[in-house]
Design an enzyme around this catalytic site. Structure first.
Site, PDB file in Angstrom:
ATOM      1  N   LYS A 107     -44.928 110.327  33.096  1.00  0.00           N
ATOM      2  CA  LYS A 107     -43.450 110.822  32.611  1.00  0.00           C
ATOM      3  C   LYS A 107     -43.133 109.809  31.481  1.00  0.00           C
ATOM      4  O   LYS A 107     -42.331 110.040  30.614  1.00  0.00           O
ATOM      5  CB  LYS A 107     -42.187 110.339  33.837  1.00  0.00           C
ATOM      6  CG  LYS A 107     -41.838 109.118  34.095  1.00  0.00           C
ATOM      7  CD  LYS A 107     -42.905 108.404  34.996  1.00  0.00           C
ATOM      8  CE  LYS A 107     -42.669 108.962  36.279  1.00  0.00           C
ATOM      9  NZ  LYS A 107     -43.751 108.194  37.212  1.00  0.00           N
ATOM     10  N   GLY A 136     -42.042 114.317  41.399  1.00  0.00           N
ATOM     11  CA  GLY A 136     -43.260 114.647  42.347  1.00  0.00           C
ATOM     12  C   GLY A 136     -43.652 116.000  42.634  1.00  0.00           C
ATOM     13  O   GLY A 136     -43.845 116.856  41.653  1.00  0.00           O
ATOM     14  N   LYS A 207     -37.325 110.529  33.442  1.00  0.00           N
ATOM     15  CA  LYS A 207     -37.530 111.655  34.000  1.00  0.00           C
ATOM     16  C   LYS A 207     -36.166 112.274  33.477  1.00  0.00           C
ATOM     17  O   LYS A 207     -36.262 113.593  33.129  1.00  0.00           O
ATOM     18  CB  LYS A 207     -37.368 111.520  35.299  1.00  0.00           C
ATOM     19  CG  LYS A 207     -38.653 111.067  36.151  1.00  0.00           C
ATOM     20  CD  LYS A 207     -38.342 110.486  37.366  1.00  0.00           C
ATOM     21  CE  LYS A 207     -39.584 109.938  38.233  1.00  0.00           C
ATOM     22  NZ  LYS A 207     -39.582 109.355  39.265  1.00  0.00           N
ATOM     23  N   GLY A 304     -46.062 109.977  45.739  1.00  0.00           N
ATOM     24  CA  GLY A 304     -46.827 109.933  46.617  1.00  0.00           C
ATOM     25  C   GLY A 304     -48.106 110.855  46.631  1.00  0.00           C
ATOM     26  O   GLY A 304     -48.061 111.700  45.611  1.00  0.00           O
TER      27      GLY A 304
END
Length: 430
Positions: A107, A136, A207, A304
């Site tokens: 990002k 994500g 973002k 994650g």
């Protein structure tokens, strides 16, 4: 069946290992959906000896990461190195210059260099994909670029950083202060040893800059984002917000209007009835409001191994299908260069917390500053004196221009009555 899409993978950290696992475990399903197989042929990372819990024996290991871009046996390069510049940017530039498709979860690089890279991708008639760079595994990039493409988007905003959301919601549920929860988050691996990138709002701002470009058809402008993190949020702020019917969230907010493009990352009071008030733990959520579709909510795990790898492989499936399209939903030459809309012109309600000396006249001083700046106070809460003689005083304002609130705070700057910097949080409209 078409020939396999041959992939080079740069970066074998948590997400890189997840991509290897996902491509192996779901190979048959992915091949059916993509119309061809996806095959990693080469990898590159800093440490060959590290045990990543995956079998890398079937891939050629390359020490010179940039050389992945020019290999004749590679169709697409995946960058999972990180960093806005350095090896990641070198690899991106070289890959697109070679006419190969490029996928990234980076990002920071897209927020700072996205326009350059999108221009290069268009010139080479190849793909630049970055679904994993924002939220994500949540398909918000595809949702804005494709699903909501027919709509004029009025606002785009959301909870964009899982570390901050984990800290704030743990403070909320357990009644603890910021420093204690941050320390625990670091010990559990939810926060980095140096957490400033997250808790100071920079990650969320990267973002937001990307989302704003997609939503409003404007050039990516990270430098225009106003950024305030959560370092100075107290447990008392969380408690006072709850008593008033709100929850505290770090919100990235973007809006395009007649005055220009407004972008801000700031801790906000979110009404209990708003969807973002119920985004807890490390989850992310993005709200987009279109003129025909109405309010869209994208919510899920924002980071994650599994979620981010899922987004990376989704981009690879698009490339295998030959689904390219402009990186920012329209050709770079069609993106508008927006003016920065001034925050002072915005209207809304605000939460103000002061830590003041416990002595006569302090309350009168604060309310006079508000009055003189044209700020109307909706409610005022004063708590009893602490052991150090300080008093916590909270104000909630009526709706008004933000410039008035800022003028009031400027009037109070340097006042001996204030024992610390005031805390300002805007109240998100429901």
């Amino acid at each position: 069946m078409a020939e396999k899409l041959r992939i080079a993978l740069a970066g074998l950290g948590t997400v890189g290992a997840g991509v290897v696992k996902l491509l192996a475990q779901n190979a048959a399903l992915i091949e059916r959906r993509a119309g061809r197989g996806l095959e990693i042929v080469a990898v590159s990372a800093r440490d060959r000896t590290r045990d990543r819990g995956i079998d890398l024996s079937g891939f050629e290991w390359v020490d010179d990461t940039a050389s992945l871009a020019t290999r004749e046996d590679v169709d697409a390069v995946v960058e999972l190195i990180g960093g806005s510049d350095g090896p990641a940017l070198t690899l991106a530039r070289a890959t697109l210059a070679s006419g190969k498709a490029f996928v990234t979860a980076n990002k920071a690089m897209m927020a700072h260099h996205g326009l350059e890279l999108a221009t290069a991708a268009e010139a080479a008639n190849t793909a630049l994909k970055y679904e994993a760079a924002v939220a994500g595994g949540i398909p918000v990039i595809k949702g804005l670029r494709e699903g909501a493409a027919a709509n004029a988007i009025d606002h785009v905003y959301g909870v964009l950083n899982g570390t901050c959301n984990y800290i704030l919601t743990t403070m909320e549920s357990e009644g603890r202060d910021f420093a204690e929860v941050l320390s625990e988050a670091q010990s559990l691996g939810y926060a980095e040893a140096d957490p400033s990138f997250d808790i100071d709002g920079v990650d969320a701002a990267h973002k937001l800059a990307i989302l704003s470009s997609l939503a409003f058809g404007t050039e990516v402008d990270f430098d225009a984002v106003q950024i305030t993190g959560i370092r100075h949020v107290l447990g008392a702020d969380i408690a006072e917000a709850a008593a008033l019917g709100y929850r505290v969230r770090l919100v990235g907010f973007g809006e395009a209007n007649a005055k220009g493009l407004f972008q801000r990352v700031h801790p906000c009071l979110v009404p209990m009835g708003h969807p973002l008030a119920h985004v807890t733990g490390s989850l992310n959520a993005v709200v987009a409001e279109g003129n025909f579709v109405g309010r869209l909510l994208f919510q899920g795990r924002g980071a994650g191994e599994g979620p981010t790898a899922s987004a990376v492989v989704a981009d690879l499936i698009d490339i295998a299908r030959g689904e390219y399209g402009p990186a920012f939903a329209m050709p770079v030459k069609s993106l508008a260069k927006a003016k920065i809309a001034p925050a002072g012109e915005r209207r809304g309600r605000s939460y103000l917390r002061f830590t003041v000396a416990d002595r006569p006249g302090v309350l009168a001083e604060l309310t006079a500053a508000m009055r003189d700046a044209g700020v109307s106070i909706e409610s005022l809460i004063q708590r009893g004196a602490a052991d150090d003689g300080s008093v916590l005083l909270v104000m909630v304002t009526h709706e008004g221009p933000e410039r008035s609130v800022m003028a009031a705070l400027e009037k109070l700057e340097g006042s001996p009555s204030l024992l610390g910097a005031p805390m300002l949080m805007h109240i998100l409209a429901s």
